[in-house]
Scaffold this active site. Structure first.
Site, mmCIF file in Angstrom:
data_model
loop_
_atom_site.group_PDB
_atom_site.id
_atom_site.type_symbol
_atom_site.label_atom_id
_atom_site.label_comp_id
_atom_site.label_asym_id
_atom_site.label_seq_id
_atom_site.Cartn_x
_atom_site.Cartn_y
_atom_site.Cartn_z
ATOM 1 N N SER A 164 0.776 -1.132 -0.386
ATOM 2 C CA SER A 164 -0.444 -0.053 -0.383
ATOM 3 C C SER A 164 0.656 1.483 -0.002
ATOM 4 O O SER A 164 1.957 0.908 0.538
ATOM 5 C CB SER A 164 -0.876 -0.090 1.051
ATOM 6 O OG SER A 164 -1.715 1.481 1.260
ATOM 7 N N TYR A 176 -1.658 -1.595 9.967
ATOM 8 C CA TYR A 176 -1.547 -1.565 8.393
ATOM 9 C C TYR A 176 -0.160 -0.989 7.962
ATOM 10 O O TYR A 176 -0.057 -1.361 7.411
ATOM 11 C CB TYR A 176 -2.971 -0.768 7.997
ATOM 12 C CG TYR A 176 -3.168 -1.126 6.512
ATOM 13 C CD1 TYR A 176 -3.796 -2.277 6.118
ATOM 14 C CD2 TYR A 176 -3.041 -0.255 5.676
ATOM 15 C CE1 TYR A 176 -4.217 -2.330 4.846
ATOM 16 C CE2 TYR A 176 -2.570 -0.081 4.504
ATOM 17 C CZ TYR A 176 -3.678 -1.726 3.989
ATOM 18 O OH TYR A 176 -3.638 -1.329 2.660
ATOM 19 N N LYS A 180 2.334 -3.560 5.890
ATOM 20 C CA LYS A 180 2.491 -3.312 5.396
ATOM 21 C C LYS A 180 3.892 -3.021 4.707
ATOM 22 O O LYS A 180 4.820 -3.006 3.510
ATOM 23 C CB LYS A 180 1.793 -2.170 4.142
ATOM 24 C CG LYS A 180 0.195 -2.877 4.260
ATOM 25 C CD LYS A 180 0.126 -3.975 3.301
ATOM 26 C CE LYS A 180 -1.485 -4.821 3.188
ATOM 27 N NZ LYS A 180 -1.711 -5.668 2.476
#
Length: 285
Positions: A164, A176, A180
């Site tokens: 991402s 998150y 990532k």
């Protein structure tokens, strides 16, 4: 919209084509390859392109309806596919799904991991269980898939992970983003580890695309504002990501490994008229 139209709607995109790239005789395993809505998903789009190029596709997805829907769409288009259920947060489940896919198709050449989501919350405001859940879903799931697929991959095989654009940000701190970022490091280091076996590993860093994930939490006004913040002033979708992943998985990228390709429309835009350090000020009048 009726679910039987979902495949037709998402594959109507002009990028839903292989442009002559072939994968005949190969077997592709795509984690998160189910079709869960009319906007499609990165995983389904990768699976679709691999099948269209002649590969037999193992669709790995915990959602049985989405998995079977993807298989049906591929088969109706003349491809060969099978659904294998797996909980990517559980090693035994992933190992079993990979093993069954190899038993079914007799080989494994291509692996794509598109699993991710959640975790858009402050990292210091959550408990251990939630932090662990996000890491499991966005990072360790890929580690498991690669770990159990690697022994079956043949020389010339290829792996792609999906990251991402959040990894490029400086904050706020979210699990998150951390997961990532770790995924990208895993991707690059795995490329070095597997290079002696002639197995390539690359990643795709996803920009601000429009898809099912974005559609769940964004108004049309927010969507337009986001589009304006993209350098190219256009909005990408799952096929932009899948096309890049498909190229990296194919023999066209036979000398590309250890790379994380940003597919993001050029990144964030610098608004016109904001000036630049060292530039002459505009004259008045």
């Amino acid at each position: 919209m009726a679910t039987d139209n979902w495949a037709a709607q998402t594959t109507a995109d002009e990028l839903a084509t292989t442009d002559g790239i072939r994968m005949d005789g190969k077997v592709a395993l795509v984690a998160g390859g189910g079709l869960s809505g009319p906007l499609g998903g990165v995983g389904f789009s990768i699976a679709w392109l691999c099948a269209a190029a002649g590969a037999r596709v193992a669709v790995v997805d915990l959602d049985g309806e989405a998995g079977r829907r993807a298989v049906e769409a591929i088969r109706e288009a003349g491809g060969e596919a099978e659904w294998f259920p797996a909980d990517v947060t559980d090693s035994a489940s992933v190992s079993e799904a990979v093993g069954k896919a190899v038993d079914r198709f007799g080989r494994l050449d291509i692996v794509a991991d598109s699993i991710g989501g959640g975790g858009a919350v402050p990292a210091f405001d959550i408990d251990d269980d939630e932090f662990d859940r996000v890491m499991q879903l966005n990072f360790l799931s890929a580690w498991r898939l690669i770990k159990f697929a690697k022994p079956h991959l043949r020389p010339g095989g290829s792996i792609v992970t999906v990251s991402s654009g959040a990894t490029e940000g400086r904050g706020p701190t979210m699990p998150y983003t951390i997961a990532k970022t770790a995924l990208e490091k895993l991707t690059v280091s795995a490329a070095s580890t597997f290079a002696p076996d002639s197995i390539r590993v690359n990643g795709v860093r996803v920009g601000m695309i429009w898809g099912a994930f974005a559609a769940r939490g964004m108004t049309e006004e927010q969507r337009e504002l986001r589009r304006q913040n993209v350098a190219l002033q256009t909005e990408g979708n799952v096929w932009d990501i899948a096309s890049a992943a498909f190229f990296l998985l194919s023999d066209r990228a036979r000398w590309v490994s250890g790379q994380v390709l940003a597919v993001d429309g050029g990144g964030f835009a610098m608004k016109a008229g904001t000036g630049a350090a060292g530039s002459a000020p505009k004259k008045q009048g």
